[in-house]
Design an enzyme around this catalytic site. Sequence first.
Site, short mmCIF file in Angstrom:
data_model
loop_
_atom_site.label_atom_id
_atom_site.label_comp_id
_atom_site.label_asym_id
_atom_site.label_seq_id
_atom_site.Cartn_x
_atom_site.Cartn_y
_atom_site.Cartn_z
N ARG A 139 -6.48 7.01 -0.86
CA ARG A 139 -5.56 7.27 -1.97
C ARG A 139 -6.27 7.46 -3.30
O ARG A 139 -5.62 7.82 -4.28
CB ARG A 139 -4.53 6.13 -2.08
N ASP A 189 9.91 -5.01 0.88
CA ASP A 189 10.64 -3.92 0.24
C ASP A 189 12.10 -3.93 0.69
O ASP A 189 13.02 -3.72 -0.11
CB ASP A 189 10.01 -2.58 0.61
#
Length: 355
Positions: free
Chosen positions: A119, A276
């Site tokens: 990333r 989440d």
Amino acid sequence: MTATGARKAPDIVDVVALGESMVTFLPTRPGRLADVPSFERGTGGAESNVACALAAFGHSTRWVSRVGADGFGDHLVETIGSYGVDVAHVRRDPGRPTGLYFRTAGDRATDEHEVAYYRAGSAASAMTVDTIDLEAVRAARVLHLSGITAALSKGCLELVRELVRPGEGRPLVSFDVNHRPGLWRDTDDARVLLELARAADIVFVGHDEARQAWELRGGRAIVEALPGPEVVVVKQGRGGAAAFDRNTDGMEDADGTATLVRAPRVDVVSHVGAGDAFAAGFLSGTLRGLPMRGRLRHGHLMAAAALTAPGDLAAPAARSHADRLAALADDAWGRLRLGPGWTQADEAPEEANTP
């Protein structure tokens, strides 16, 4: 554009989630990354996970981010959009790639677990106040952010600081601390995360990450260190979660009144995405004006959906089914045991989910 040439303001949605999502590669069998011969493609991202779960539960949501002008970016936008999430404000970056990561099949809590991130220099790490549609971000009842975004780059940190700054038009800000030590390089992560959490309205933090980042132990110590948020949710793993609400009528002290709800027993398939999902369930209850106990129970139920499915995303139970479970008497709630497939059950909850 309208007939007069003026730009149309974005529609206001229940929740906007801003942050990086990556294409995930999940192994087709257990073993070291060096030994796994093939992987299945999926999606993963703390903020988009929240948006997808809420959309699947019937809320209007928007994901705002940047992805590369590549096939992986196409996959992310199409997959997240397929949940009913508004992805119209995701921007493409022709000069930067979409982030990727690979992981092993094992539990993250074990020494055998491996994750390989690709990333660095991603399109999402180039998010700034100038490269994101701030109007679309703020057109929400709730804006959901996390500490992961703040760790990606200096530009991302300044963007998050701008979004949590008090001012006219700022929506209710939800902030998941999501402390990821490996992402932080030159910045004081503990200080920055504390700064951002103090500026939010709703904060989610695990008791373990509060100890790791801030050397704080116990819910009261955490709440005392966060004087700004109206609600602080301290997640305690299998011990459940406690919500400290400073808006509770009859509050006896400035720390707020705590509501503790134990988590149901779950036959875990994968821990990925559970935090989440918990945030999504709690925010759903908040948007619906449920009492604190109901918000926490919906958080646990959405987390249980993620825990009993592989991958980062799992479809939650139908709202009617989740509402029935969340309304159980305390003794029946305490007997709940949820396993794979429980979200599809349509029987009476006491019969389908208790031993």
